[in-house]
Design an enzyme around this catalytic site. Structure first.
Site, PDB file in Angstrom:
ATOM      1  N   GLY A 120      -6.552  -5.737   4.305  1.00 45.52           N
ATOM      2  CA  GLY A 120      -6.667  -4.568   5.177  1.00 45.52           C
ATOM      3  C   GLY A 120      -5.285  -3.982   5.306  1.00 45.52           C
ATOM      4  CG  HIS A 121      -3.149  -3.273   2.416  1.00 47.54           C
ATOM      5  ND1 HIS A 121      -2.912  -3.311   1.073  1.00 47.54           N
ATOM      6  CD2 HIS A 121      -3.203  -4.573   2.810  1.00 47.54           C
ATOM      7  CE1 HIS A 121      -2.831  -4.575   0.673  1.00 47.54           C
ATOM      8  NE2 HIS A 121      -3.016  -5.353   1.710  1.00 47.54           N
ATOM      9  CE  LYS A 172      -4.066 -13.737  20.788  1.00 47.21           C
ATOM     10  NZ  LYS A 172      -3.074 -14.292  19.843  1.00 47.21           N
ATOM     11  CD  GLN A 203      -5.321 -11.378  -0.033  1.00 50.67           C
ATOM     12  OE1 GLN A 203      -5.181 -11.465  -1.234  1.00 50.67           O
ATOM     13  NE2 GLN A 203      -6.072 -10.453   0.511  1.00 50.67           N
ATOM     14  CE  LYS A 251       6.517   2.211   7.789  1.00 54.89           C
ATOM     15  NZ  LYS A 251       7.321   2.447   8.982  1.00 54.89           N
ATOM     16  N   GLY A 289       0.205 -12.780   5.260  1.00 50.66           N
ATOM     17  CA  GLY A 289      -0.493 -11.490   5.194  1.00 50.66           C
ATOM     18  C   GLY A 289      -0.202 -10.618   6.406  1.00 50.66           C
ATOM     19  CG  ASP A 290      -2.766  -9.026   8.345  1.00 53.94           C
ATOM     20  OD1 ASP A 290      -3.276  -8.283   7.482  1.00 53.94           O
ATOM     21  OD2 ASP A 290      -3.399  -9.911   8.949  1.00 53.94           O
ATOM     22  CE  LYS A 346       0.125  -7.512   1.954  1.00 54.94           C
ATOM     23  NZ  LYS A 346      -0.014  -8.158   3.273  1.00 54.94           N
ATOM     24  N   GLY A 389       8.153   1.318  13.175  1.00 56.53           N
ATOM     25  CA  GLY A 389       6.932   1.870  13.764  1.00 56.53           C
ATOM     26  C   GLY A 389       5.868   1.982  12.697  1.00 56.53           C
ATOM     27  CE  LYS A 427       3.203  -4.769  13.822  1.00 56.70           C
ATOM     28  NZ  LYS A 427       1.803  -5.221  13.830  1.00 56.70           N
TER      29      LYS A 427
HETATM   30  P1  GDP Z   1      -0.722  -5.261   5.524  1.00 51.32           P
HETATM   31  O1  GDP Z   1      -2.000  -5.972   5.352  1.00 51.32           O
HETATM   32  O2  GDP Z   1       0.461  -6.067   5.111  1.00 51.32           O
HETATM   33  O3  GDP Z   1      -0.716  -3.886   4.908  1.00 51.32           O
HETATM   34  O4  GDP Z   1      -0.552  -5.049   7.103  1.00 51.32           O
HETATM   35  P2  GDP Z   1      -1.705  -4.577   8.124  1.00 51.32           P
HETATM   36  O5  GDP Z   1      -1.940  -3.130   7.964  1.00 51.32           O
HETATM   37  O6  GDP Z   1      -2.877  -5.490   8.078  1.00 51.32           O
HETATM   38  O7  GDP Z   1      -0.997  -4.890   9.507  1.00 51.32           O
HETATM   39  C1  GDP Z   1       0.216  -4.324   9.865  1.00 51.32           C
HETATM   40  C2  GDP Z   1       0.016  -3.576  11.205  1.00 51.32           C
HETATM   41  O8  GDP Z   1       1.279  -3.244  11.753  1.00 51.32           O
HETATM   42  C3  GDP Z   1      -0.717  -2.260  11.041  1.00 51.32           C
HETATM   43  O9  GDP Z   1      -1.450  -1.997  12.215  1.00 51.32           O
HETATM   44  C4  GDP Z   1       0.417  -1.253  10.876  1.00 51.32           C
HETATM   45  O10 GDP Z   1       0.051   0.071  11.294  1.00 51.32           O
HETATM   46  C5  GDP Z   1       1.440  -1.826  11.807  1.00 51.32           C
HETATM   47  N1  GDP Z   1       2.845  -1.601  11.438  1.00 51.32           N
HETATM   48  C6  GDP Z   1       3.415  -1.600  10.200  1.00 51.32           C
HETATM   49  N2  GDP Z   1       4.756  -1.474  10.297  1.00 51.32           N
HETATM   50  C7  GDP Z   1       5.034  -1.395  11.619  1.00 51.32           C
HETATM   51  C8  GDP Z   1       6.235  -1.305  12.379  1.00 51.32           C
HETATM   52  O11 GDP Z   1       7.347  -1.280  11.852  1.00 51.32           O
HETATM   53  N3  GDP Z   1       6.118  -1.273  13.736  1.00 51.32           N
HETATM   54  C9  GDP Z   1       4.914  -1.326  14.368  1.00 51.32           C
HETATM   55  N4  GDP Z   1       4.908  -1.291  15.690  1.00 51.32           N
HETATM   56  N5  GDP Z   1       3.765  -1.424  13.702  1.00 51.32           N
HETATM   57  C10 GDP Z   1       3.826  -1.477  12.346  1.00 51.32           C
HETATM   58  P1  IMO Z   2      -3.728  -8.423   3.772  1.00 48.80           P
HETATM   59  O1  IMO Z   2      -3.667  -7.899   2.367  1.00 48.80           O
HETATM   60  C1  IMO Z   2      -4.270 -11.787   6.486  1.00 48.80           C
HETATM   61  C2  IMO Z   2      -6.888 -15.027   5.123  1.00 48.80           C
HETATM   62  C3  IMO Z   2      -8.165 -15.236   5.905  1.00 48.80           C
HETATM   63  C4  IMO Z   2      -8.336 -16.732   5.746  1.00 48.80           C
HETATM   64  C5  IMO Z   2      -7.858 -16.974   4.318  1.00 48.80           C
HETATM   65  C6  IMO Z   2      -8.977 -17.054   3.276  1.00 48.80           C
HETATM   66  O2  IMO Z   2      -4.277  -7.456   4.757  1.00 48.80           O
HETATM   67  O3  IMO Z   2      -2.415  -9.007   4.178  1.00 48.80           O
HETATM   68  P2  IMO Z   2     -10.521 -15.193   2.141  1.00 48.80           P
HETATM   69  O4  IMO Z   2     -11.476 -14.218   2.762  1.00 48.80           O
HETATM   70  O5  IMO Z   2      -9.426 -14.555   1.366  1.00 48.80           O
HETATM   71  O6  IMO Z   2     -11.215 -16.279   1.378  1.00 48.80           O
HETATM   72  O7  IMO Z   2      -9.843 -15.933   3.416  1.00 48.80           O
HETATM   73  O8  IMO Z   2      -6.992 -15.888   3.982  1.00 48.80           O
HETATM   74  N1  IMO Z   2      -6.675 -13.646   4.598  1.00 48.80           N
HETATM   75  C7  IMO Z   2      -5.827 -12.769   5.139  1.00 48.80           C
HETATM   76  N2  IMO Z   2      -5.037 -12.861   6.227  1.00 48.80           N
HETATM   77  N3  IMO Z   2      -4.215 -10.688   5.703  1.00 48.80           N
HETATM   78  C8  IMO Z   2      -4.963 -10.600   4.581  1.00 48.80           C
HETATM   79  O9  IMO Z   2      -4.830  -9.590   3.694  1.00 48.80           O
HETATM   80  C9  IMO Z   2      -5.846 -11.652   4.270  1.00 48.80           C
HETATM   81  N4  IMO Z   2      -6.737 -11.877   3.282  1.00 48.80           N
HETATM   82  C10 IMO Z   2      -7.224 -13.114   3.478  1.00 48.80           C
HETATM   83  O10 IMO Z   2      -8.013 -14.859   7.255  1.00 48.80           O
HETATM   84  O11 IMO Z   2      -7.465 -17.412   6.606  1.00 48.80           O
HETATM   85 MG    MG Z   3      -3.664  -6.584   6.482  1.00 48.90          MG
END
Ligand code: GDP
Ligand code: IMO
Ligand code: MG
Length: 430
Positions: A41-42, A305, A225, A19, A13-14, A17, A416, A332
């Site tokens: 959290g996107h 964190k 995720q 962006k 996850g994170d 996606k 970015g 990133k």
């Molecule tokens: P998602 O859950 O897959 O949509 O990702 P999140 O939004 O939770 O986490 C990605 C983080 O990286 C966010 O704070 C974005 O603003 C940031 N981000 C996305 N692409 C880039 C990149 O290419 N460079 C940097 N520095 N940050 C990025």
């Molecule tokens: P995005 O879409 C990162 C993780 C939680 C935990 C596990 C189970 O932003 O990438 P849950 O609440 O789903 O039962 O938690 O999955 N988790 C994520 N980690 N990004 C997410 O979503 C996540 N959604 C759930 O931290 O380890």
């Molecule tokens: Mg996220």
């Protein structure tokens, strides 16, 4: 020409996606969230303004895009409305172009309470969930006792079903988890207050999507995720409760595999994980500190964190295989700018034997040490670069190494957080 595109995460996850969905949405008609819930959290950054979406599809910042939340998503109706209002406050009006499947299960307060109570009871063995009630809500779906969004349309039935299910939850919450009982009448009152607001959004989303395909409209499917958090294929039990891998698109929407033209795996240039569970390439040194501060690696949903580590090529190959990925998007890259050397794990070695592994699924991840290839860093600024030719040679080499390891091309590179900080290596449809 790629018509319908799935964008999903290959790690935990994170990956960025949101962006990438936002970036590709300018040329699309529909964006669909098909699984998960507000555990996601996107983050989108447009004109230096940050917007974090949990339930609403990320393409909706474009005024012509229609959003779909299909049957595979579990929905907290209260959080949904909060998010729609937050978007309105930011100048994005979406409630006339958002459709929600009547079959999407509801997340209600008893799910959240159960999620939190279970985590507390697990003590040191907790999963580290987001505390959003995701697990209990999906359990209800499989056990065939969910209240669904469509139930909001029938007040009498809603009341009857709610009383029964709250009774069921109270028996566990009170006697086993020693929590206070929940009064179903309070939930009913809150639900009745919001029903009018979402009533017209409740539509047959499967039908809408099949019609869109007939009309040759482009659809983006937005994964939440990541593949390694998938309930069937992830690092069980440290996973979420839905299918974040490709199958989730079909079961979560009512479309078939032939409706998908291109499957893009979003991959961070290194790895992160929030919550508990195995993480073979995890770092505990100054590189961890560097990645988490430079990459701002704090959860978009819970603020926790994120754990950090090197890119795991073994896990990446696994994600390519189980999702039939067409190509990768590396995000990133800019975060690695100031590292003298960069590593990628290319195989695992068992700590108890000489054996080397090249797979992810059948290995006890607590018993392995990662084997790395080491590459020189570029030590130059790449943030904001928009053309592949402008990347330093070492950065292009790093991308080529990833392509060789994954055995599929890298079609997009993100440099970015801003929508515009993106390199389109190959023309997709612009
Ligand atoms: P998602 O859950 O897959 O949509 O990702 P999140 O939004 O939770 O986490 C990605 C983080 O990286 C966010 O704070 C974005 O603003 C940031 N981000 C996305 N692409 C880039 C990149 O290419 N460079 C940097 N520095 N940050 C990025
Ligand atoms: P995005 O879409 C990162 C993780 C939680 C935990 C596990 C189970 O932003 O990438 P849950 O609440 O789903 O039962 O938690 O999955 N988790 C994520 N980690 N990004 C997410 O979503 C996540 N959604 C759930 O931290 O380890
Ligand atoms: Mg996220």
């Amino acid at each position: 020409m790629k018509k319908n595109i799935v964008i999903l995460g290959t790690q935990w996850g994170d990956e960025g996606k949101g962006k990438i969905v936002d970036f590709l949405s300018s040329n699309s008609s529909y964006v669909v969230r098909y699984h998960g819930g507000n555990n996601a959290g996107h983050t989108l950054v447009v004109n230096k303004k940050k917007i974090i979406l949990h339930l609403i599809p990320s393409g909706l910042l474009y005024p012509n895009v229609i959003g779909i939340i299909s049957n595979g998503v579990v929905i907290s109706p209260f959080e949904l409305i909060k998010e729609i209002k937050m978007l309105e406050e930011n100048g994005y009006f979406i409630n006339k172009r958002l459709y929600i499947s009547p079959s999407a299960p509801l997340i209600l307060p008893y799910h959240i309470q159960m999620d939190l109570a279970r985590e507390k009871k697990l003590g040191n063995y907790l999963l580290g969930t987001t505390g959003r009630g995701i697990g209990p809500a999906y359990e209800d779906k499989i056990a065939r006792r969910s209240l669904q969004i469509g139930d909001l349309k029938n007040k009498k039935e809603l009341s009857r079903k709610l009383e029964i299910i709250v009774d069921y939850y109270n028996s566990q919450l009170v006697s086993f988890y020693k929590c206070k009982p929940i009064d179903y009448k309070n939930i009913l009152k809150d639900l009745l207050e919001i029903t009018d607001f979402i009533y017209d959004m409740i539509q047959d989303t499967t039908n809408i999507l099949h019609q869109a395909i007939k009309d040759k409209k482009r659809i983006i499917f937005e994964g939440a995720q990541g593949s390694l958090l998938d309930i069937d294929h992830g690092t069980y039990p440290y996973v979420t409760s839905s299918n974040s891998t490709i199958g989730g698109v079909m079961t979560g929407t009512g479309l078939g595999p032939k409706n998908l033209d291109y499957i893009l795996g979003v991959t961070k240039a290194y790895s992160t994980r929030v919550g508990q569970g195995p993480f073979p390439t995890e770092l505990f040194n100054d590189v961890d500190h560097y990645l988490s501060t430079t990459g701002q690696e704090f959860g978009s949903t819970t603020g926790r964190k994120r754990r950090t580590g090197w890119l795991d090529g073994v896990a990446l190959r696994y994600a390519v295989k189980i999702n039939s990925l067409s190509a990768l998007c590396i995000t990133k890259l800019d975060v690695l700018d100031n590292l003298k050397e960069i590593k990628i794990c290319t195989s695992y070695k068992n700590i108890n034997s000489l054996e080397n592994y090249n797979n992810f699924s059948n290995v006890n991840l607590n018993n392995i040490i990662p084997i790395y290839e080491v590459y020189p860093g570029w030590m130059k600024k790449t943030s904001g670069i928009k053309n592949i030719e402008d990347l330093p040679q070492e950065a292009r080499n790093y991308i080529h190494h990833i392509e060789k390891i994954a055995k599929i091309p890298v079609d997009i590179i993100s440099t970015g957080p801003d929508r515009l900080d993106t390199i389109l290596v190959k023309k997709l449809f612009f």
